[in-house]
Write an enzyme that holds these catalytic residues in place. Sequence first.
Site, mmCIF file in Angstrom:
data_model
loop_
_atom_site.group_PDB
_atom_site.id
_atom_site.type_symbol
_atom_site.label_atom_id
_atom_site.label_comp_id
_atom_site.label_asym_id
_atom_site.label_seq_id
_atom_site.Cartn_x
_atom_site.Cartn_y
_atom_site.Cartn_z
ATOM 1 C CG PHE A 196 2.719 1.333 9.506
ATOM 2 C CD1 PHE A 196 1.573 1.989 9.084
ATOM 3 C CD2 PHE A 196 3.003 0.089 8.962
ATOM 4 C CE1 PHE A 196 0.736 1.422 8.127
ATOM 5 C CE2 PHE A 196 2.176 -0.492 8.010
ATOM 6 C CZ PHE A 196 1.034 0.179 7.592
ATOM 7 C CB THR A 220 4.278 -1.038 4.937
ATOM 8 O OG1 THR A 220 3.901 -1.437 3.615
ATOM 9 C CG2 THR A 220 3.950 0.431 5.106
#
Length: 287
Positions: free
Chosen positions: A181, A179
């Site tokens: 960020f 992921t």
Amino acid sequence: KKCKSMKSKIKVAYQGEKGAYSHLACLEVFPNAETVACKTFEEAFLLAKDNPEYKIIIPIENSLAGRVADIHYLIPRYKLQIHAEHFQKVNHNLLGIKGSKINDIKIVRSHSHAIDQCKKIILENKLNVIVSADTAGSAKFISEKKNKSEAAIASELAAKIYDLEILKRNIEDETGNITRFFIMGKETKHPEMTGKKYITSCIFKLKSIPAALYKALGGFATNGINLSKLESFSVKNTFDQVNFYIDIEGHIESQSVQKALEELGFHTEKLDILGVYEAHSFRFKNK
């Protein structure tokens, strides 16, 4: 009066319960920070808008699930600046209450993305699925319910926080679940241009004329600038116009990036610079 410490703690907010992957990202980027859990992304953005001392860590996209819904709308609305990016490895774990075994589990609950990413173990064990708002919230729920037949899919950090048993580690179907960020805040600050690699992120709305996108992006080609991301998303609730999000490989102060942005500006109704930040080392891992 008590003396204040010379260096105050960094304050960071994230969306989700304690033990969420966003919480994990906070601890990786700012190990000693004072962290605040927010129920929604909007709540996190509002907190940073009203309190300049707060940074927020927000997921923007996942390598398996794609872009995170709503973030592209919240960024221009709250006018926060991207200060840095972070790439977080996501390892899912099957968590149960203390004393439970994998054979006891009948029901598993987690966020829809985590459920989708762990189908193999769910099918193998013929588990009934309950989709929840987030992974850590699922871990918190089963820790409070104390039912041996219920499990959650969540992080190792969530297991530690809610005193749960890790019944099986790394249960995701595919490895390499990452992921991305953004670390964001109210303050506009650009790093000084040195020999490092940078990303400049923007959102723009084109003039509604034929070939506008082709012409707008032409400046990047003629100035030898690479775009690592180009995404469109609709403006409010209409289908007739879209906004574009781009990640430009380069610093806004570089002459070639400035020329490309100048060219882009001719063909846009609106252009917002979201931030200039150092490119994360993860980008160069396989290069």
